[in-house]
Motif scaffolding. Structure first.
Motif, PDB file in Angstrom:
ATOM      1  N   PRO B  60       0.801  -1.240   0.000  1.00  0.00           N
ATOM      2  CA  PRO B  60       0.000   0.000   0.000  1.00  0.00           C
ATOM      3  C   PRO B  60       0.828   1.282   0.000  1.00  0.00           C
ATOM      4  CG  PRO B  60      -0.938  -1.577   1.553  1.00  0.00           C
ATOM      5  CD  PRO B  60       0.395  -2.140   1.102  1.00  0.00           C
ATOM      6  N   VAL B  61       2.130   1.195   0.272  1.00  0.00           N
ATOM      7  CA  VAL B  61       2.963   2.403   0.241  1.00  0.00           C
ATOM      8  C   VAL B  61       2.973   3.007  -1.159  1.00  0.00           C
ATOM      9  CG1 VAL B  61       5.225   1.399  -0.318  1.00  0.00           C
ATOM     10  CG2 VAL B  61       5.078   3.421   1.124  1.00  0.00           C
ATOM     11  N   LEU B  62       2.760   2.164  -2.140  1.00  0.00           N
ATOM     12  CA  LEU B  62       2.705   2.638  -3.516  1.00  0.00           C
ATOM     13  C   LEU B  62       1.560   3.667  -3.659  1.00  0.00           C
ATOM     14  CD1 LEU B  62       2.832   0.122  -6.458  1.00  0.00           C
ATOM     15  CD2 LEU B  62       1.079   1.874  -6.365  1.00  0.00           C
ATOM     16  N   LEU B  63       0.427   3.358  -3.053  1.00  0.00           N
ATOM     17  CA  LEU B  63      -0.719   4.271  -3.105  1.00  0.00           C
ATOM     18  C   LEU B  63      -0.465   5.514  -2.255  1.00  0.00           C
ATOM     19  CD1 LEU B  63      -3.197   1.376  -2.685  1.00  0.00           C
ATOM     20  CD2 LEU B  63      -3.152   2.848  -4.669  1.00  0.00           C
ATOM     21  N   PHE B  64       0.231   5.300  -1.148  1.00  0.00           N
ATOM     22  CA  PHE B  64       0.574   6.422  -0.266  1.00  0.00           C
ATOM     23  C   PHE B  64       1.416   7.443  -1.030  1.00  0.00           C
ATOM     24  CE2 PHE B  64       3.667   8.217   2.807  1.00  0.00           C
ATOM     25  CZ  PHE B  64       2.789   8.917   3.609  1.00  0.00           C
ATOM     26  N   GLY B  65       2.395   6.954  -1.778  1.00  0.00           N
ATOM     27  CA  GLY B  65       3.244   7.854  -2.566  1.00  0.00           C
ATOM     28  C   GLY B  65       2.480   8.491  -3.702  1.00  0.00           C
ATOM     29  N   ALA B  70       1.534  13.002  -3.094  1.00  0.00           N
ATOM     30  CA  ALA B  70       1.231  13.894  -4.217  1.00  0.00           C
ATOM     31  C   ALA B  70       0.257  14.990  -3.790  1.00  0.00           C
ATOM     32  CB  ALA B  70       0.670  13.093  -5.388  1.00  0.00           C
ATOM     33  N   ALA B  71      -0.764  14.621  -3.010  1.00  0.00           N
ATOM     34  CA  ALA B  71      -1.753  15.618  -2.564  1.00  0.00           C
ATOM     35  C   ALA B  71      -1.088  16.675  -1.690  1.00  0.00           C
ATOM     36  CB  ALA B  71      -2.887  14.923  -1.805  1.00  0.00           C
ATOM     37  N   LEU B  72      -0.183  16.242  -0.807  1.00  0.00           N
ATOM     38  CA  LEU B  72       0.500  17.184   0.090  1.00  0.00           C
ATOM     39  C   LEU B  72       1.399  18.133  -0.697  1.00  0.00           C
ATOM     40  CD1 LEU B  72       1.571  14.625   2.839  1.00  0.00           C
ATOM     41  CD2 LEU B  72      -0.198  16.356   3.092  1.00  0.00           C
ATOM     42  N   VAL B  73       2.146  17.549  -1.641  1.00  0.00           N
ATOM     43  CA  VAL B  73       3.106  18.355  -2.405  1.00  0.00           C
ATOM     44  C   VAL B  73       2.375  19.374  -3.293  1.00  0.00           C
ATOM     45  CG1 VAL B  73       4.863  18.240  -4.228  1.00  0.00           C
ATOM     46  CG2 VAL B  73       4.940  16.625  -2.309  1.00  0.00           C
ATOM     47  N   GLU B  74       1.210  18.945  -3.809  1.00  0.00           N
ATOM     48  CA  GLU B  74       0.460  19.843  -4.699  1.00  0.00           C
ATOM     49  C   GLU B  74      -0.305  20.919  -3.943  1.00  0.00           C
ATOM     50  OE1 GLU B  74      -1.919  17.134  -6.973  1.00  0.00           O
ATOM     51  OE2 GLU B  74      -0.125  16.262  -7.912  1.00  0.00           O
ATOM     52  N   ASP B  75      -0.411  20.766  -2.627  1.00  0.00           N
ATOM     53  CA  ASP B  75      -1.162  21.727  -1.812  1.00  0.00           C
ATOM     54  C   ASP B  75      -0.248  22.922  -1.509  1.00  0.00           C
ATOM     55  OD1 ASP B  75      -2.529  23.166   0.072  1.00  0.00           O
ATOM     56  OD2 ASP B  75      -2.928  21.461   1.404  1.00  0.00           O
ATOM     57  N   GLU B  76      -0.333  23.937  -2.354  1.00  0.00           N
ATOM     58  CA  GLU B  76       0.581  25.069  -2.223  1.00  0.00           C
ATOM     59  C   GLU B  76       0.413  25.798  -0.905  1.00  0.00           C
ATOM     60  OE1 GLU B  76       0.548  27.584  -5.660  1.00  0.00           O
ATOM     61  OE2 GLU B  76       0.994  25.898  -7.005  1.00  0.00           O
ATOM     62  N   ALA B  77      -0.805  25.831  -0.387  1.00  0.00           N
ATOM     63  CA  ALA B  77      -1.052  26.537   0.877  1.00  0.00           C
ATOM     64  C   ALA B  77      -0.351  25.827   2.040  1.00  0.00           C
ATOM     65  CB  ALA B  77      -2.556  26.625   1.138  1.00  0.00           C
ATOM     66  N   LEU B  78      -0.209  24.499   1.948  1.00  0.00           N
ATOM     67  CA  LEU B  78       0.486  23.753   3.000  1.00  0.00           C
ATOM     68  C   LEU B  78       1.976  24.095   2.979  1.00  0.00           C
ATOM     69  CD1 LEU B  78       0.475  21.479   5.202  1.00  0.00           C
ATOM     70  CD2 LEU B  78       0.883  19.838   3.345  1.00  0.00           C
ATOM     71  N   GLY B  79       2.537  24.207   1.781  1.00  0.00           N
ATOM     72  CA  GLY B  79       3.930  24.633   1.643  1.00  0.00           C
ATOM     73  C   GLY B  79       4.950  23.593   2.085  1.00  0.00           C
ATOM     74  N   LEU B  80       4.668  22.320   1.781  1.00  0.00           N
ATOM     75  CA  LEU B  80       5.608  21.248   2.136  1.00  0.00           C
ATOM     76  C   LEU B  80       6.813  21.278   1.193  1.00  0.00           C
ATOM     77  CD1 LEU B  80       5.715  18.456   3.856  1.00  0.00           C
ATOM     78  CD2 LEU B  80       5.084  17.424   1.695  1.00  0.00           C
ATOM     79  N   ASP B  81       8.009  21.320   1.749  1.00  0.00           N
ATOM     80  CA  ASP B  81       9.229  21.315   0.939  1.00  0.00           C
ATOM     81  C   ASP B  81       9.675  19.856   0.740  1.00  0.00           C
ATOM     82  OD1 ASP B  81      11.707  21.540  -0.219  1.00  0.00           O
ATOM     83  OD2 ASP B  81      12.485  23.006   1.217  1.00  0.00           O
ATOM     84  N   ARG B 125      -2.990   9.970   8.546  1.00  0.00           N
ATOM     85  CA  ARG B 125      -3.710   8.697   8.540  1.00  0.00           C
ATOM     86  C   ARG B 125      -4.331   8.556   7.159  1.00  0.00           C
ATOM     87  NH1 ARG B 125      -8.377   9.528  11.178  1.00  0.00           N
ATOM     88  NH2 ARG B 125      -9.767   8.949   9.505  1.00  0.00           N
ATOM     89  N   VAL B 126      -4.145   7.403   6.564  1.00  0.00           N
ATOM     90  CA  VAL B 126      -4.649   7.187   5.213  1.00  0.00           C
ATOM     91  C   VAL B 126      -5.577   5.980   5.240  1.00  0.00           C
ATOM     92  CG1 VAL B 126      -4.021   6.750   2.821  1.00  0.00           C
ATOM     93  CG2 VAL B 126      -2.504   8.119   4.270  1.00  0.00           C
ATOM     94  N   ASP B 127      -6.846   6.221   4.942  1.00  0.00           N
ATOM     95  CA  ASP B 127      -7.836   5.142   4.906  1.00  0.00           C
ATOM     96  C   ASP B 127      -7.927   4.622   3.483  1.00  0.00           C
ATOM     97  OD1 ASP B 127      -8.402   5.620   7.598  1.00  0.00           O
ATOM     98  OD2 ASP B 127     -10.001   7.042   7.124  1.00  0.00           O
ATOM     99  N   VAL B 128      -7.618   3.346   3.314  1.00  0.00           N
ATOM    100  CA  VAL B 128      -7.620   2.740   1.975  1.00  0.00           C
ATOM    101  C   VAL B 128      -8.815   1.799   1.873  1.00  0.00           C
ATOM    102  CG1 VAL B 128      -6.291   1.412   0.287  1.00  0.00           C
ATOM    103  CG2 VAL B 128      -5.080   2.831   1.970  1.00  0.00           C
ATOM    104  N   ALA B 139      -3.329   3.121   6.910  1.00  0.00           N
ATOM    105  CA  ALA B 139      -1.894   3.381   7.025  1.00  0.00           C
ATOM    106  C   ALA B 139      -1.694   4.652   7.839  1.00  0.00           C
ATOM    107  CB  ALA B 139      -1.281   3.546   5.640  1.00  0.00           C
ATOM    108  N   ARG B 140      -0.668   4.649   8.652  1.00  0.00           N
ATOM    109  CA  ARG B 140      -0.277   5.865   9.373  1.00  0.00           C
ATOM    110  C   ARG B 140       1.170   6.156   9.033  1.00  0.00           C
ATOM    111  NH1 ARG B 140      -3.933   7.359  13.435  1.00  0.00           N
ATOM    112  NH2 ARG B 140      -5.579   5.798  13.581  1.00  0.00           N
ATOM    113  N   ALA B 141       1.462   7.438   8.896  1.00  0.00           N
ATOM    114  CA  ALA B 141       2.833   7.809   8.556  1.00  0.00           C
ATOM    115  C   ALA B 141       3.187   9.120   9.216  1.00  0.00           C
ATOM    116  CB  ALA B 141       2.981   7.947   7.042  1.00  0.00           C
ATOM    117  N   GLN B 142       4.439   9.237   9.573  1.00  0.00           N
ATOM    118  CA  GLN B 142       4.960  10.520  10.008  1.00  0.00           C
ATOM    119  C   GLN B 142       5.972  10.995   8.971  1.00  0.00           C
ATOM    120  OE1 GLN B 142       7.842  11.270  13.404  1.00  0.00           O
ATOM    121  NE2 GLN B 142       5.995  12.229  14.230  1.00  0.00           N
TER     122      GLN B 142
END
Lengths: 142, 149
Positions: B60-65, B70-81, B125-128, B139-142
Motif C-alpha cells: 500500500p505504500v505505492l498508493l501512499f506515494g 502527491a496531494a500534500l506536495v500539490e497543496d501550495e497553501a500547506l507549503g511542504l518542501d 492517517r490514510v484510509d484505503v 496506514a499511518r505515517a509521520q
C-alpha cells in the motif's frame, strides 16, 4: 533449523534470522516497483547535496525486507494484522557489486489471549539498528 | 516557513481509483526479494483461501506515494518542501491483504502538525478502501520536514 514455528510460540522465542544484501540495482528495481523515484535512492549527487553520507536505501524497502522475516515465518502473509516501523538510521548502499548487508532478527514479545502475538523485529546495518519500534501483530494458527 | 498546525484535522478529497494488477504485485514482490507463491501464483493463493494473488504487506505504500504524498506536495497553501522531507515512520493495520483485482481509493487525513527544534512533523492517517466501500487497510505515517539550518 533455528527458531520456533508460529504454532508453538512463547514469549521470548526467536524467529529464524535472515540477512539480505541490498545493491544499487535493488534500489532502482524497488524505485520502479514502488513508484518512489526520490533521487536520494539512486543519485549520488543529490544524496550529497542534501547532506546524506551516500545513496541510501528506501526506508520502506528495509521495512519490506524486515517484513519478510515475519511473513516467511507465518507462511500466510494474511496472518499479519499490523506492521509498523520507524526509520531511525539510513542504510547507505555503496556503488559496488556487494552492496549493503542488512541483518534481521525477530522475537516474540507477547502471546495474547485472543490468539494474536506481538513480534519485535530488529534490522541492523553495520551493527546499528536502522528500524526503531519495528513491531508486527500476527494471528497465530489455531 | 514552518507548517501551519491549523492543518490538523484537514482531509484531502478521495483519490482516484487504482486498480491492483497481478503483474504489479509480482513486480513488487520481486523488488523486495519475496518468493512467497501467494504473491504470484493464483493457484497457490486459492489454496491459501484467497480469491486472487495477494500483495506483500508494504504494497500500500505505492498508493501512499502516488496519492497522499502527491496531494500534500500539490497543496501550495500547506507549503511542504519535498526536498527536505524524510519518512519518519510508517505503519499499517490490515482488514485483509490487498489483492489483484482490488479497485482501491484512499482519503488522506492530516492528524497533527508539530514544530519541534526547527523541524516539522506531519502525522497522517490514510484510509484505503475499495471503490465499493470495503475498508482494506489503514496506514499511518509521520513525515519529517527538516528545518533549514
Amino acid at each position: 533449523m533455528s527458531g520456533t514455528g508460529p504454532a508453538e510460540v512463547a514469549a521470548g522465542s526467536a524467529l529464524p534470522p535472515m540477512s539480505v544484501r541490498v545493491t544499487r540495482a535493488d534500489l532502482v528495481r524497488y524505485a520502479g516497483a514502488a513508484l518512489d523515484f526520490n533521487p536520494i535512492h539512486w543519485n549520488e549527487k543529490t544524496a550529497d547535496e542534501v547532506g546524506l553520507p551516500g545513496v541510501i536505501a528506501h526506508g520502506m524497502l528495509t521495512m519490506a525486507i524486515a517484513g519478510r522475516l515475519v511473513t516467511d515465518w507465518l507462511g500466510d502473509p494474511g496472518a499479519l494484522l499490523e506492521y509498523g516501523a520507524r526509520f531511525i538510521r539510513p542504510v547507505v548502499v555503496p556503488n559496488d557489486e556487494t552492496g549493503a548487508l542488512v541483518e534481521l532478527s525477530g522475537k516474540i514479545r507477547e502471546v495474547r489471549e485472543d490468539g494474536t502475538a506481538r513480534v519485535d523485529v530488529t534490522a541492523t546495518f553495520e551493527g546499528k539498528a536502522v528500524l526503531g519500534k519495528a513491531v508486527a501483530i500476527v494471528r497465530l494458527p489455531a | 516557513m514552518p507548517l501551519d498546525p491549523a492543518y490538523a484535522g484537514h482531509a484531502y478529497p478521495r483519490s482516484e481509483v487504482y486498480e491492483v494488477g497481478r503483474a504489479k504485485i509480482r513486480e513488487f514482490a520481486e523488488a523486495i526479494g519475496d518468493a512467497n507463491p501467494v504473491y504470484r501464483d493464483p493457484e497457490a493463493a486459492a489454496a491459501a483461501g484467497y480469491p486472487d494473488v495477494i500483495a506483500p504487506p508494504t504494497f500500500p505504500v505505492l498508493l501512499f506515494g502516488k496519492f497522499s504524498i502527491a496531494a500534500l506536495v500539490e497543496d501550495e497553501a500547506l507549503g511542504l518542501d519535498y526536498g527536505r522531507m524524510v519518512h519518519g515512520d510508517m505503519s499499517f493495520a490490515y482488514q485483509r491483504p490487498v489483492r489483484a483485482g482490488d479497485r482501491l481509493t484512499l482519503v488522506t487525513h492530516i492528524e497533527s502538525v508539530m514544530n519541534r527544534a526547527g523541524n516539522d512533523f506531519l502525522n497522517l492517517r490514510v484510509d484505503v478502501d475499495t471503490d465499493d466501500d470495503e475498508r482494506v487497510v489503514v496506514a499511518r505515517a509521520q513525515l519529517v520536514v527538516r528545518g533549514e539550518q
